[in-house]
Design a protein around this motif. Structure first.
Motif, PDB file in Angstrom:
ATOM      1  N   SER A  78     -72.822  49.679 -42.973  1.00 38.62           N
ATOM      2  CA  SER A  78     -72.650  48.312 -43.454  1.00 38.62           C
ATOM      3  C   SER A  78     -73.132  47.317 -42.401  1.00 38.62           C
ATOM      4  O   SER A  78     -73.671  46.268 -42.718  1.00 38.62           O
ATOM      5  CB  SER A  78     -71.210  48.063 -43.896  1.00 38.62           C
TER       6      SER A  78
ATOM      7  N   GLU B  61     -76.711  47.196 -42.737  1.00 44.07           N
ATOM      8  CA  GLU B  61     -77.050  46.873 -44.123  1.00 44.07           C
ATOM      9  C   GLU B  61     -77.927  47.953 -44.731  1.00 44.07           C
ATOM     10  O   GLU B  61     -78.906  47.690 -45.415  1.00 44.07           O
ATOM     11  CB  GLU B  61     -77.701  45.487 -44.215  1.00 44.07           C
TER      12      GLU B  61
ATOM     13  N   ARG C  72     -65.376  43.039 -47.768  1.00 43.61           N
ATOM     14  CA  ARG C  72     -65.860  44.150 -48.582  1.00 43.61           C
ATOM     15  C   ARG C  72     -64.669  44.993 -49.038  1.00 43.61           C
ATOM     16  O   ARG C  72     -64.554  45.363 -50.200  1.00 43.61           O
ATOM     17  CB  ARG C  72     -66.819  45.002 -47.734  1.00 43.61           C
TER      18      ARG C  72
END
Lengths: 349, 397
Positions: A64, A67, B276
């Motif tokens: 994450s 990305e 998230r």
């Protein structure tokens, strides 16, 4: 503020990094542990190094951060460091580690599958969390000890150059780091003999080695700093080697010491700001300066607190490295910026 | 750059979360605060519980691993396994009506021990408590803590002693663990592998699986050593006889979370990872027909009201540079540079927030502004409670 101007520490930053083969990066949740671990991997790979970054929490934090798509349980080159270095990333997974382990040591891939089908992973994670940690630390131990030449063999074999110059572990947070690293006592009550026991012993040898360092990531805030100090004491008491404290998200220095304490105590001189805003030709200087003054006072109070907390961290005697707040922007370029800051402050192989 | 130049473009504000309406509603009996680690769940839970108590409800807050400071802030030298009354030092005569606040810390091992002692005869309980597997299970982090938090919640709810129970969830790897881990633990204890390993040879399951057993059994034996399997067998047989329906127990508690009297507050910090996680969690709650009461966006950095909110980062930087060029007005230049940084940070925060909200239109949201110092006392908690209820952030200057 450059930490290297602060006078000699117990051991300088070089001692905290150079020569170590396993860097365990922990920190309170929310302090940017994954970002710092990734930047540290890049810093250590600078100028031709080969570094492996491992995450074990199943969060896909590195993916994450970059990305990118979720990373597999497989070492993949993911980042290149300045001067020809490279960082590979492994999202370690207990189930995959178990299968690999069975195959490697026993040639029992099929039996391993059957075991997985029966819920061996629930087994490892639910009833005996220590076993899960053994599988993960075992995987890391293997990567730390792996040498060039030949197929991966049980640790200790081979005399070639190490495959990785360093392994950086994005470790569990401070609250769990003690039990994660203390795999031996975690499983001692469960598996008293046999390969799991042996593997735990091997992993402990690497974790306790004088070429392993536990680094703490914190922000200059009260609770993370408190946890860091307690964590350092815990790790030191258990006989492991604490490396550096990396203070993340440090605010900018905008005022000199005198202005800082005056502003914190009584607020800034609003009239002086109004004059400045007038001189800069901004609209509505009187009202505008009130808003800016309140921002400046909040900043001054916070900055004083940051300085006090940095002082408390310095008392731990560990080298202190600082990183300023991440600017928004392309994550990879932000990461190389952070890596460069770490290198400048002594984070080198 | 035009977008960045105007912080106050017509950004649609999300519908506000009315925390007071939630905690004042006598139909609300449980509020679960969830979110990823490090976002301020514990403090949020404590602040909310205090506010509810001061608004007249008999409230208990279950916290998990609170910072020592927070325990002290609630007037407790230590939080332990039973609800302790939180006495407000400032107004010991008590506030409005019959509201009161109790606080307790989850002690997962003791909660587990108590279930065992409650259900097993003394001899069997003793055997279970001494088994190395039980010790690992009852102190291990993964799943047990979540299960025991649910168990404790169930106990407090059944006791009928409270109008409102506020739960702070364990610091899991992922916010979803709170929902999933108890079932996983229940499934494991009732599940295939354990029965498989521990069933006496020759029963139906084994005949059905045929030779598979010997392979698997011997694999485990070889990996872990023989003592391991023996301990596991004796643990499961002792445990199984006592519980049988461990899984059912977990599922019952899980079902109770679906009731209309339970509200979930999703807590997040304005950073990519926590948001998230929050997004996953909201999605999951909705899928399981649980009710996300709203999103608490914690530790944000709003700009001061007034013309300062209209001054863009670029304008501020240009002005700062022009002042620095003249060498005059260093204080104004510093203030302008600071403002530019804050506008950028705020822009980023709002961008992240809006990205999350776009995926969950209609989710109610409240922002709690960051404060420099950690909470030291009940007044600090009250301040956070007021922000939760939508009060404008107090200015420190």
């Amino acid at each position: 503020m450059n930490e290297r101007e602060d006078g000699p520490h117990d051991g300088g930053p070089e001692e905290a990094f150079a020569g170590a083969r396993l860097h365990i990066v922990t920190g309170k949740g929310g302090t940017g542990k994954t970002t710092v671990a990734t930047a540290l991997a890049l810093a250590l790979a600078t100028d031709g190094g080969r570094v492996l970054l491992v995450e074990v929490e199943g969060r896909q934090g590195v993916a994450s951060l970059l990305e990118s798509d979720p990373l597999p349980h497989e070492e993949r080159e993911a980042l290149s460091a300045p001067g020809g270095g490279s960082v590979s990333v492994l999202a370690a997974d207990a189930e995959a580690a178990l299968l690999e382990y069975l195959d490697l040591f026993y040639g029992m891939r099929r039996a391993g599958r059957a075991l997985t089908g029966l819920g061996a992973v629930d087994f490892a994670t639910s009833i005996a969390p220590g076993l899960r940690d053994v599988l993960l630390t075992g995987k890391i131990t293997e990567a730390v000890q792996r040498r060039e030449g030949g197929r991966r063999r049980p640790p200790g074999s081979g005399t070639g150059r190490h495959h990785y110059d360093a392994v950086v572990l994005d470790a569990p947070p401070t609250g769990r780091i003690g039990s994660f690293l203390n795999v031996h006592s975690e499983v001692a009550g469960l598996a008293t003999t046999g390969p799991v026991h042996d593997q735990a012993e091997r992993a402990m040898k690497v974790v306790r080695s004088d070429r392993t360092r536990v680094h703490f990531v914190t922000t200059p805030e009260e609770m993370p700093v408190q946890e860091t100090r307690e964590g350092i004491a815990e790790i030191e008491a258990s006989g492991l080697r604490v490396g550096a404290v990396i203070v993340n998200m440090v605010g900018p220095t905008l005022l000199d010491a005198a202005d800082l304490s005056a502003t914190a105590a009584a607020g800034p001189d609003v009239d002086a700001i109004t004059e400045g805003l007038k001189a800069a030709g901004l609209d509505d200087p009187a009202l505008l300066s009130e808003g800016l003054a309140s921002e400046l006072r909040t900043y001054a109070l916070r900055h004083l607190l940051e300085l006090r907390l940095l002082g408390e961290l310095r008392e731990t005697g560990r080298p202190l490295l600082t990183l300023s707040r991440l600017e928004s922007g392309a994550p990879r370029s932000a990461l190389s910026g952070l890596a460069r800051r770490l290198t400048e402050q002594g984070a080198r192989r | 750059m035009t977008e960045a130049a105007r912080p106050r473009t017509a950004r649609p504000e999300p519908p506000p979360l009315d925390v007071d309406a939630l905690i004042d509603d006598v139909a609300t009996r449980v509020v679960v605060c969830c979110g990823s680690g490090g976002v301020g769940k514990t403090t949020t839970a404590a602040a909310l519980a205090l506010r509810a108590a001061e608004r007249g409800r008999r409230t208990v807050v279950i916290t998990v691993d609170p910072a020592r400071r927070l325990a002290q802030a609630m007037g407790l030298d230590r939080l332990d396994h039973t609800p302790r009354p939180v006495t407000s030092r400032e107004d010991a005569e008590g506030s409005s009506g019959r509201g009161e606040l109790h606080a307790m810390m989850l002690d997962m091992k003791r909660t587990f021990d108590e279930i065992v002692e409650e259900h097993a005869d003394p001899e069997r309980a003793r055997r279970i408590l001494a088994n190395p597997f039980y010790r690992s299970l009852s102190t291990g982090f993964s799943g047990t803590q979540e299960y025991m938090a649910m168990e404790k919640l169930g106990q407090l709810r059944r006791s009928e002693a409270w109008d409102l129970i506020v739960v702070d969830t364990p610091p899991s790897r992922s916010a979803l663990d709170f929902l999933d881990a108890p079932k996983r633990l229940g499934r494991f204890l009732d599940g295939g592998l354990v029965r498989f390993l521990t069933a006496p040879k020759g029963n139906g399951v084994l005949r059905f699986l045929g030779a598979g057993f010997d392979v698997v059994g011997s694999v485990i034996g070889r990996i872990t050593g023989p003592g391991f399997l023996n301990d596991l067998r004796s643990f499961v047989s002792a445990f199984d006889a006592v519980f049988g329906g461990f899984q059912e127990r977990a599922e019952r508690t899980y079902r109770s979370l679906r009731g209309p009297d339970t509200a979930f507050l999703v807590v997040a910090a304005p950073e990519p990872d926590p948001l998230r996680e929050a997004s996953f969690f909201i999605e999951r709650l909705r899928r399981d027909s649980m009710s996300p009461a709203g999103l608490v966006l914690n530790r944000t950095h709003p700009l001061p009201a007034g013309p300062a909110a209209e001054l863009s980062a670029q304008e501020a930087l240009e002005a700062a540079e022009s002042l620095e060029g003249t060498g005059e007005h260093p204080l104004a230049a510093a203030a302008l540079r600071l403002h530019a940084e804050r506008v950028r940070a705020r822009e980023r925060e709002l961008l992240l927030r809006d990205r999350t909200l776009a995926a969950h239109p209609g989710i109610r949201t409240v922002e709690v502004a960051d404060r420099a110092e950690a909470v030291h006392d009940l007044n600090g908690l009250r301040g956070i409670g007021a922000s939760l209820a939508g009060a404008a952030p107090e200015t420190e200057g």
